[in-house]
Design an enzyme around this catalytic site. Structure first.
Site, short mmCIF file in Angstrom:
data_model
loop_
_atom_site.label_atom_id
_atom_site.label_comp_id
_atom_site.label_asym_id
_atom_site.label_seq_id
_atom_site.Cartn_x
_atom_site.Cartn_y
_atom_site.Cartn_z
N ARG A 234 0.89 -1.17 0.06
CA ARG A 234 0.04 -0.01 0.04
C ARG A 234 0.92 1.15 0.13
O ARG A 234 0.13 2.35 0.09
CB ARG A 234 -0.99 -0.06 1.10
CG ARG A 234 -2.00 -1.20 0.94
CD ARG A 234 -3.11 -1.14 1.92
NE ARG A 234 -3.73 -2.68 1.62
CZ ARG A 234 -3.64 -3.55 2.39
NH1 ARG A 234 -2.55 -3.40 3.29
NH2 ARG A 234 -4.08 -4.65 2.14
N GLY B 188 -3.32 -12.23 9.59
CA GLY B 188 -4.47 -12.48 10.43
C GLY B 188 -5.19 -13.96 10.20
O GLY B 188 -5.89 -14.19 10.97
N ASN C 74 -8.52 -8.96 12.98
CA ASN C 74 -9.47 -10.04 13.47
C ASN C 74 -8.71 -10.99 14.44
O ASN C 74 -7.40 -11.27 14.17
CB ASN C 74 -10.17 -11.02 12.48
CG ASN C 74 -9.12 -11.52 11.68
OD1 ASN C 74 -8.61 -11.19 10.67
ND2 ASN C 74 -8.82 -12.77 11.84
N ASP D 70 -14.71 -11.58 11.08
CA ASP D 70 -13.57 -11.22 10.56
C ASP D 70 -13.72 -9.57 10.37
O ASP D 70 -13.47 -8.93 9.15
CB ASP D 70 -13.66 -11.73 9.06
CG ASP D 70 -11.92 -11.37 8.36
OD1 ASP D 70 -11.16 -10.92 9.04
OD2 ASP D 70 -11.83 -11.95 7.09
#
Lengths: 253, 543
Positions: free
Chosen positions: B124, B185, B252, B295
């Site tokens: 990103r 995660g 999560n 989630d």
């Protein structure tokens, strides 16, 4: 002669066995880039840095055919530090072409001096840092030398110091532009296309120009680097070369 | 001669160095975009105003940069003094001329084949300080690269890629440190945030988002479940220099859809944590979704704003706030000095909770948990929103979020055991809305749609919305001329009137917009830039 790049030399002196493999000078050139980027960190630019392994000798302990070399490059040599590599298709061909070519290039011997003295000359009397950068010190005007010991052979380094004009690699070329209002900018060339040019100016700024806004532009053929022949004694040159050979990045923890 | 060289070196370093003061004062140089969200307050709001609601129809494409990879292009570019830096996935840094899109240099990084990203080899973006760019890699290294020539300066392994750790978000620079958190995660990792010395890459502090034995919060994990508790970090945080706090959203708890192996609230999963930027010590936290089984990562960008808010006596006083539209469907306002919960209002359909208790803890709706036969939950697994950057405009006073409206998933639960490096999820969600882009869309509105929604933070009420047929993974940019820029899965890039949501301009970019638009200017000309599909696009007004 001197200005020919290594792969051209190789192409001229191809031994028959090498030619039979059907590699082009382009394959060898691509292979050199891949070798410098992926293998020289262990094997050294001359292929002799791993104790007991001489890649430039033309014979391999673990392989004779190209297929066997390809297996070694892909899978590594289990139980040794030779790692598997994620290479495919043309990359493999190019690496093998380069390995085969290493023995075809005529060996050149260079005297290596004292690296610690060389460092002192590099940073002091030689004023190399006025133009070059090593480990986040120095200038960006000339090429970064932090891992030049991986990328070049000792003979190439010596030649760069004594005859900077002899062979200027494409990635090290200088360019000069003059804008319509007469401003002149000379520096390292990054990229040149039909309409624009990207370079670094002498104040180390990245600059982009649109050609139609320029009065003049073109390559600077002469290296901005002075020849050190006569300025440094042959011992001092040997010391500096010895220092440059030790520059191997080492940025990975 | 020597003198001249010295002088010019000094002059040039003054010129180009991105000091931390410059990043904190980013408002003073809106021509540049020096951190992921534009400023450390993360409002994705620019003071540039050459492009206006009146002339925006004259926007014209200036250049396209096509990445050489087919991974999703999620990076937000940085621009400093006319040079644009971005990441071509997975982890190549490119330096482009921001006016023409032509390349100065490319730094190529080959991630290890051990990398195990859940959702593509994506990245990103970057952080910058001085002349150095920082990038996290998909195989969990943190790199420092020279912004002048693309040369690697240091490379620090942050975590084990083969166990599922990855770095996907743009790092955040605070003073002399660069902060990153770990994704993973879905792989039973133990999440953490860590700060590294910008000069050497040495780790200075580490904060585990899942507390270990003896640490407060450890009791919220039954048995050994903390070891595989997840709580990943994969979106850039924010920083308040007056409080010296850095804020980060966490993901999560693992396994995602079956909470049985991890009885308890599972701190600090699905939370915002406020850390002392010098030491990494926890100042406060707020958990949005205790014991999450949907989630509902809280990896949104924490938006900081100073707004008038009524105190206990009802008097309005300027207060340091944090605005947060969460993946779980609630728009929150928190006090960012203390973490106090001030308000929480749904901004989409929500059925997993029914309001809050006095302390601001959500009251769970009965029966709304994943089962063997499946339970329909609003919002669905991709969330009411997700990592897509929201925007806040101090001019309109509105908060803008890319929302998935009328969107549910049916959550199924299955038994699960942990194996290192394997997906550790415990179920799956099913929805009318596919996780990725489908070329054609056949859904009716009540099966899920995308929208830009404008929320008044003081009331939590929606002021307006701009509806799309398909959902959106695009961030939002707001400007001082009351324009919003955003996009969606359909591949349109558009400008809206920030005051009322009216569509003012659009362009068809032909690929999913899964990145945040940003703006910059070069030689007095404003550009708006966004990545779509596998390419980066830059627009400016016709000359």
């Amino acid at each position: 002669m001197r200005s020919l790049p290594v792969w051209a030399l190789v192409a001229l002196f191809l031994p028959p066995s090498f030619a039979q493999h059907g590699y082009t000078p382009g394959d060898v050139q691509d292979g050199e880039g891949l070798f410098i980027g992926n293998c020289a960190i262990c094997h050294g630019p001359e292929g002799d840095a791993v104790p007991g392994v001489e890649l430039a000798r033309g014979k391999f302990k673990h392989a004779s055919s190209d297929e066997e070399l390809s297996q070694i490059i892909k899978n590594g040599i289990p139980g040794t530090a030779m790692p598997p590599g994620n290479f495919r298709g043309h990359e493999l061909t190019a690496l093998i072409a380069y390995l085969r070519s290493m023995s075809a290039a005529p060996p050149e011997t260079v005297v290596l001096g004292n690296a610690a003295r060389g460092k002192a000359i590099f940073e002091g009397k030689g004023q190399c840092l006025n133009c070059h950068r090593v480990s986040a010190n120095g200038s960006y005007v000339g090429p970064e030398l932090s891992d030049i010991g991986v990328a070049r052979r000792a003979a190439q380094l010596e030649r760069s110091i004594l005859e900077p004009d002899a062979e200027i690699l494409p990635e090290n070329r200088s360019f000069r532009v003059v804008t319509q209002n007469g401003m002149e900018v000379t520096g390292r060339l990054f990229n040149l296309d039909t309409f624009t040019v990207q370079m670094m100016d002498s104040r180390e700024q990245l600059r982009s120009f649109v050609k139609k806004d320029l009065k003049e532009f073109g390559f600077v053929k002469k290296s901005p680097m002075p020849s050190y022949r006569g300025k440094l004694s042959s011992e001092e040159v040997a010391d500096v070369v010895a220092y440059l050979v030790t520059l191997r990045g080492g940025n990975r923890q | 001669m020597k003198r001249a060289i010295l002088l010019s070196l000094c002059a040039s370093s003054l010129f180009a160095q991105v000091t931390f003061e410059r990043i904190l004062g980013a408002d003073k140089e809106p021509q540049n975009w020096m951190t992921y969200s534009g400023t450390t307050f993360s409002g994705r709001y620019s003071l540039l105003s050459q492009i206006t609601p009146k002339n925006v129809k004259d926007l014209e494409l200036q250049w396209i940069y096509q990445a050489s990879s087919l991974e999703k292009f999620e990076a937000t570019s940085l621009v400093v003094d006319g040079i644009l830096y971005t990441v071509q996935p997975p982890n190549d840094i490119v330096a482009l001329d921001a006016a023409t899109g032509r390349t100065f240099w490319t730094y190529t990084y080959k991630p290890s084949p051990d990398a195990r990203p859940c959702c593509g080899h994506i990245n990103r973006g970057l952080a910058i300080l001085g002349n150095v760019l920082f990038m996290g890699t998909i195989d969990a290294h943190l790199l420092a690269v020279d912004a002048k020539n693309g040369h690697l300066l240091w490379d620090t392994p942050v975590a084990k890629a083969e166990s599922g750790y990855a770095l996907t978000h743009a790092p955040l620079v605070v003073k002399d440190k660069v902060i990153v958190g770990t994704a993973g995660g879905e792989f039973g990792i133990r999440g953490f945030l860590a700060a590294y010395d910008v000069r050497t890459g040495k780790e200075i502090w580490r904060f585990y988002t899942v507390p270990g034995p003896g640490e407060p919060g450890h009791e919220t994990w039954g048995g050994d479940s903390w070891k595989t508790g997840g709580a990943s970090v994969w979106v850039t945080g924010s920083y308040d220099p007056e409080l010296n706090l850095t804020y980060w959203g966490t993901g999560n708890p693992g396994p995602d859809w079956n909470g049985d192996p991890r009885p308890g609230d599972n701190l600090y999963s699905d939370s915002v944590v406020a850390l002392d930027a010098d030491t990494g010590k926890l100042k406060w936290y707020y958990q949005f979704s205790p014991h999450d089984e949907f989630d509902h990562d809280s990896v949104q960008v924490p938006v900081l704003a100073d707004l008038e808010w009524p105190d206990r006596t009802g008097q309005k006083k300027v207060r340091k706030l944090m605005l947060w539209a969460n993946r779980n469907g609630i728009f929150y306002v928190l006090d960012r000095a203390t973490g106090q919960f001030l308000s929480g209002k749904p901004f989409v359909e929500v059925n997993w909770m029914n309001g809050f208790d006095e302390k601001g803890r959500p009251i769970r709706a009965a029966g709304k948990i994943p089962t063997e036969d499946g339970t329909a939950i609003y919002p669905g697994s991709e969330g009411a929103t997700n990592w897509y950057s929201p925007a806040y405009s101090p001019r309109t006073g509105l908060f803008y979020v890319s929302a998935w409206a009328a969107y549910a998933s049916t959550f199924f639960r299955i038994p699960v055991t942990y194996t290192e490096g394997r997906v550790y999820a415990g179920g799956w969600p099913k929805s009318y809305v596919p996780d990725g882009r489908a070329a054609e869309n056949l859904r009716e509105e009540n099966e899920g749609f995308g929208a830009v929604r404008a929320i008044d933070p003081l009331t939590g009420q929606r002021r307006w919305e701009f509806k799309m047929n398909d959902v959106t993974d695009a961030g939002i940019l707001a400007t001082a001329s009351d324009l919003l820029f955003s996009g969606g899965r359909e591949g349109y890039f558009y400008a809206l009137d920030a005051r009322n949501g009216a569509l003012l301009w659009k362009a068809t970019l032909g690929g999913v917009i899964a990145s945040g638009p940003m703006t910059y200017s070069v030689d007095g000309r404003q550009y708006v830039s966004v990545a779509a599909g596998h390419s980066l696009f830059s627009f400016a007004l016709k000359k």
